[in-house]
Design an enzyme around this catalytic site. Structure first.
Site, short mmCIF file in Angstrom:
data_model
loop_
_atom_site.label_atom_id
_atom_site.label_comp_id
_atom_site.label_asym_id
_atom_site.label_seq_id
_atom_site.Cartn_x
_atom_site.Cartn_y
_atom_site.Cartn_z
N CYS A 88 22.47 -61.49 -27.60
CA CYS A 88 22.71 -61.78 -26.19
C CYS A 88 21.84 -60.95 -25.25
O CYS A 88 21.62 -61.34 -24.11
CB CYS A 88 24.18 -61.57 -25.84
N HIS A 337 26.14 -68.58 -19.86
CA HIS A 337 25.48 -67.58 -20.68
C HIS A 337 24.46 -68.24 -21.62
O HIS A 337 24.72 -68.42 -22.81
CB HIS A 337 26.56 -66.83 -21.49
N CYS A 367 26.91 -56.59 -24.03
CA CYS A 367 27.23 -56.51 -25.45
C CYS A 367 26.33 -57.47 -26.22
O CYS A 367 25.91 -58.51 -25.70
CB CYS A 367 28.70 -56.83 -25.69
#
Length: 382
Positions: A88, A337, A367
């Protein structure tokens, strides 16, 4: 040596199956790159490298998508590109690599960013392709992994629920947080806060994710795991998008007549327990502030990626940060996202919000798979 942010731009974030779903990832990234070059006024042949984040680099995202995006934009062939995967945090890491190149004196102008079309390439597509070969996940078959962590389940949903339990977060607490994320994003969109940072793509002019929250409907959703408390409403949205930033040295600023908007005050990455997976932003933030000689109260804005509501909520408890400075324009629960692009999207939004509010310092942390976290502190200039 300093690394300066000269320009930052992003596409709208499209919903799964929405207005950007049919856009080839190379063209999606190209749109951000084209706008970056136009808005900065830089001669693109002066760029020394293009560093892009992307996850699940298969199909149209394979073959070094950073390079493909640059070429699809019609930009000079002599400029190379490289693709980064830190899950991510891939495009935040891309910014770090670009800034480090400038700070080391080995480059003067570097483009960093990321792209992801999750509608076309669903999450974990690479693992799906590997499953017939006998490797259904990254850990199967590793004697070293089993010796260290056993055969326990490792996935983000479990981690998000473990965090909720440890930090005493109820389902209702997380749902209330999710509602706030949507409300903030809707307000920001209505007030035009995102207008300066967005370049329209395929007729899409604004983020598609934010919607008027219906708390009764949210409360009625089934959990993702049997007996769990994490639902789709408290999770980041599957999305499509791209973002790009131009990093420059002081020499490049002078040579090309550029106007720096921010400097990279600090950058770092830290790891934590990969089974808990999503807790690394907490120690990573403490490490970054110590290295930067700053305290949490020195920071005007925080962007903590909302992979799940429990992550920023636990982060708030541990850091004692002001919640009114956190994700002030909503986060991934509302805005989406697009994995490989989110880090650059967050940084683009944070820079523009610092400029809008007159804040000086912004801290971004997210994270990442494997129990990792990147931290960037930007200092607004001007």
């Amino acid at each position: 040596m300093d690394a300066f942010v000269v320009e930052a731009v992003r596409s709208p974030v499209g919903r799964r199956g929405g207005g950007l779903a049919g856009v080839h990832p190379a063209d999606l990234g190209a749109a951000a790159l084209t706008a970056l070059v136009e808005r900065s006024g830089i001669d693109p042949s002066a760029v020394e490298d293009v560093v892009f984040g992307c996850v699940d680099t298969v199909g149209p995202q394979a073959g070094d998508i950073a390079r493909t995006c640059w070429l699809a934009a019609g930009l000079p062939e002599e400029v190379p590109g490289v693709t980064v995967d830190r899950q991510c945090g891939s495009s935040q890491q891309a910014v770090h690599f670009a800034a480090q190149a400038v700070m080391s004196g080995t480059a003067d102008l570097v483009v960093a960013g990321g792209v992801q079309n999750m509608s076309a390439i669903p999450i974990s597509s690479a693992m799906t392709l590997a499953a017939p070969l006998g490797f259904p996940d990254p850990f199967s078959g590793s004697a070293g992994w089993r010796a260290r962590y056993g055969d326990q389940e490792v996935n983000q949903i479990r981690s998000a629920e473990m965090i909720a339990e440890k930090w005493g977060l109820s389902r209702e607490d997380m749902e209330d947080y999710a509602v706030t994320s949507h409300e903030r994003a809707l307000r920001a969109r209505a007030e035009g806060r995102f207008d300066r940072e967005i370049v329209a793509v395929a007729g899409v002019t604004q983020d598609e994710g934010p919607r008027e929250p219906n708390l009764d409907k949210i409360r009625s959703l089934a959990p993702v795991r049997d007996g769990g408390i994490v639902t789709a409403a408290v999770s980041s949205q599957i999305s499509d998008g791209a973002a790009a930033l131009l990093l420059a040295s002081e020499a490049a600023v002078r040579t090309h007549g550029l106007v720096p908007r921010a400097r990279v005050r600090h950058l770092s990455a830290r790891g934590a327990d990969p089974v808990w997976m999503l807790t690394a932003p907490i120690p990573a933030t403490a490490y970054a502030l110590e290295r930067a000689g700053m305290t949490i109260d020195d920071i005007d804005l925080f962007e903590v990626n909302e992979a799940f509501a429990s992550i920023p909520m636990a982060w708030l408890q541990e850091t004692k940060a002001d919640p009114e400075r956190l994700n002030v324009n909503g986060g991934a629960i509302a805005l989406g996202h697009p994995l490989g692009a989110t880090g650059a999207r967050l940084m683009t939004t944070m820079l523009h919000e610092l400029e809008r509010t007159g804040g000086r310092f912004g801290l971004q942390v997210m994270c990442e798979g494997g129990g990792q976290a990147n931290v960037t502190i930007l200092e607004r200039l001007g």
